[in-house]
Design an enzyme around this catalytic site. Structure first.
Site, PDB file in Angstrom:
ATOM      1  N   GLY A   1       0.811  -1.209   0.000  1.00 44.30           N
ATOM      2  CA  GLY A   1       0.000   0.000   0.000  1.00 44.30           C
ATOM      3  C   GLY A   1       0.847   1.263   0.000  1.00 44.30           C
ATOM      4  O   GLY A   1       2.023   1.242  -0.380  1.00 44.30           O
TER       5      GLY A   1
ATOM      6  N   THR B   1      -3.667  -3.669  -1.225  1.00 42.97           N
ATOM      7  CA  THR B   1      -4.197  -3.189   0.063  1.00 42.97           C
ATOM      8  C   THR B   1      -5.711  -3.259   0.049  1.00 42.97           C
ATOM      9  O   THR B   1      -6.350  -2.906  -0.947  1.00 42.97           O
ATOM     10  CB  THR B   1      -3.742  -1.752   0.385  1.00 42.97           C
ATOM     11  OG1 THR B   1      -4.569  -1.240   1.454  1.00 42.97           O
ATOM     12  CG2 THR B   1      -3.859  -0.801  -0.784  1.00 42.97           C
ATOM     13  N   ILE B   2      -6.275  -3.711   1.178  1.00 44.30           N
ATOM     14  CA  ILE B   2      -7.738  -3.809   1.263  1.00 44.30           C
ATOM     15  C   ILE B   2      -8.381  -2.434   1.340  1.00 44.30           C
ATOM     16  O   ILE B   2      -9.573  -2.294   1.147  1.00 44.30           O
ATOM     17  CB  ILE B   2      -8.170  -4.654   2.486  1.00 44.30           C
ATOM     18  CG1 ILE B   2      -7.783  -3.951   3.797  1.00 44.30           C
ATOM     19  CG2 ILE B   2      -7.616  -6.065   2.408  1.00 44.30           C
ATOM     20  CD1 ILE B   2      -8.558  -4.463   5.005  1.00 44.30           C
ATOM     21  N   ASP B   3      -7.589  -1.412   1.647  1.00 43.94           N
ATOM     22  CA  ASP B   3      -8.156  -0.083   1.901  1.00 43.94           C
ATOM     23  C   ASP B   3      -8.619   0.646   0.630  1.00 43.94           C
ATOM     24  O   ASP B   3      -9.440   1.546   0.703  1.00 43.94           O
ATOM     25  CB  ASP B   3      -7.126   0.807   2.620  1.00 43.94           C
ATOM     26  CG  ASP B   3      -6.703   0.233   3.962  1.00 43.94           C
ATOM     27  OD1 ASP B   3      -7.507  -0.497   4.566  1.00 43.94           O
ATOM     28  OD2 ASP B   3      -5.559   0.496   4.391  1.00 43.94           O
TER      29      ASP B   3
ATOM     30  N   GLY C   1     -10.146   0.350   6.509  1.00 40.94           N
ATOM     31  CA  GLY C   1     -10.024   1.317   5.420  1.00 40.94           C
ATOM     32  C   GLY C   1      -9.001   2.406   5.714  1.00 40.94           C
ATOM     33  O   GLY C   1      -8.740   3.272   4.902  1.00 40.94           O
TER      34      GLY C   1
ATOM     35  N   GLU D   1     -13.182   2.798  10.359  1.00 38.44           N
ATOM     36  CA  GLU D   1     -12.374   2.791  11.580  1.00 38.44           C
ATOM     37  C   GLU D   1     -11.737   4.162  11.852  1.00 38.44           C
ATOM     38  O   GLU D   1     -11.657   5.003  10.970  1.00 38.44           O
ATOM     39  CB  GLU D   1     -11.270   1.732  11.461  1.00 38.44           C
ATOM     40  CG  GLU D   1     -10.303   2.031  10.317  1.00 38.44           C
ATOM     41  CD  GLU D   1      -9.213   0.996  10.174  1.00 38.44           C
ATOM     42  OE1 GLU D   1      -8.975   0.213  11.095  1.00 38.44           O
ATOM     43  OE2 GLU D   1      -8.557   0.996   9.103  1.00 38.44           O
TER      44      GLU D   1
END
Ligand code: F6P
Length: 318
Positions: free
Chosen positions: A102, A125-127, A170, A222
């Site tokens: 990321g 990256t999951i974000d 996120g 978050e």
């Protein structure tokens, strides 16, 4: 012959293994050997790597996490650490490096590029917080995990006429919450881009209740609120039963979706091609369904607008 190295860095994301597999296959196709560094930039500093052959990666595309392991390396942030990393590469005749990670990992890639290392970066990256690319590897899988969890949580919410607060990951990007709401799971959202005050949340809740919806799900990104405080505020002000669930690390695990695997395959092959064509310092991405690359040096100046059109949310959420 010079070798290609690959590492995964930062938070793990489903699909990182599919990217590793694609890179190994592409490297082999072009007659290059490839090594994998363990534990992200730590492996680069410590010289911790091994040969990645086709047999080692054959069946990894469906596995979550990363076979190379990952870390957020504190040592690599120091000049000394980075010099040691460059030394490892030179000493072992590895002059091309692919970094999957990321934003923080990309900064590391840029530093190496400035130190003369030939690098290519792949967004994992999951974000989904890298604005130059429409999607990063891992986001789609995590979104589906969130949707699955939220649907289950809603069963209980419905049965008890509860208000449920669900916190998703996120970092500072609201895409996971926004896309969940667009996919129809989540009555109210609050994200860094569309941040609501406690009173605004209650006001929206009131509108839903007036429309006859007695179980409502509030999705929040978050790092935005003290969730216990929010829950308490809603209970007191709205006189409803409210409960909170933090989805946590379940969002980072699991089998990558087909979308993430295909995206990883395309990006992996592109990264190898760029390096073999002598192009260093690029970040691979996808925009308008086309694989693209941009300069790591220009990333901060990228203005590609991938934010969800606010009017869409206004139509779908009330
Ligand atoms: O960047 C991925 C991510 O999961 C974020 O969504 C989250 O804020 C962070 O990593 C958690 O970091 P760590 O794994 O270091 O606790």
């Amino acid at each position: 012959m010079n070798k290609i190295g690959i590492l995964t860095s930062g938070g793990d994301a489903p699909g990182m293994n599919a990217a590793i597999r694609a890179v190994v296959k592409a490297a082999e196709h072009y007659g290059r050997s490839i090594v994998g560094f363990q534990n992200g930039y730590e492996g680069l500093i410590n010289g911790d790597f091994y040969d990645l052959t086709y047999e080692k990666v054959e069946d990894i595309a469906s596995k979550g996490g990363t076979i190379l392991k990952t870390s957020r390396s504190a040592a690599f942030i120091t000049e000394e650490g980075r010099q040691q990393a460059v030394h490892t590469l030179k000493e072992n005749n590895i002059n091309n490096l692919i970094i999957v990670g990321g934003e923080g990992s990309f900064k590391g890639a840029q530093k190496l590029h400035q130190l003369g290392v030939s690098v290519a970066a792949i967004p994992g990256t999951i974000d989904n917080d890298l604005t130059y690319t429409d999607y990063s590897i891992g986001f789609d899988t995590t979104l589906n995990t969130v949707l699955d969890c939220v649907r289950k949580i809603k069963d209980s919410g419905y049965s008890h006429n509860k208000t449920t607060i669900v916190e998703v990951m996120g970092r500072y990007c609201g895409d996971l919450a926004v896309y969940s709401a667009l996919a129809g799971e989540g009555e109210i959202i609050s994200t860094p881009e569309y941040k609501l005050t406690f009173d605004e949340i209650c006001h929206q809740l009131e509108k839903k209740i007036q429309k006859g919806k007695s179980d409502n799900l509030i999705l929040v990104t978050e790092r935005m609120y003290d969730l216990q405080e929010l829950q308490h505020y809603i209970q007191e002000k709205m006189q409803v039963s409210a409960r909170t669930t933090v989805l946590g690390f379940i969002q980072r695990g699991g089998e990558p979706s087909a979308f993430d695997r295909v995206l990883a395959a395309k990006m992996g092959v592109e990264a190898v091609s760029l390096l073999l064509n002598g192009q260093s310092g690029a970040a691979v991405g996808i925009r308008n369904n086309r694989i693209i690359h941009v300069s790591l040096d220009e990333l901060e100046e990228q203005t590609a607008d991938k934010s969800v059109n606010e009017s869409l949310l206004r139509v779908l959420l009330p």
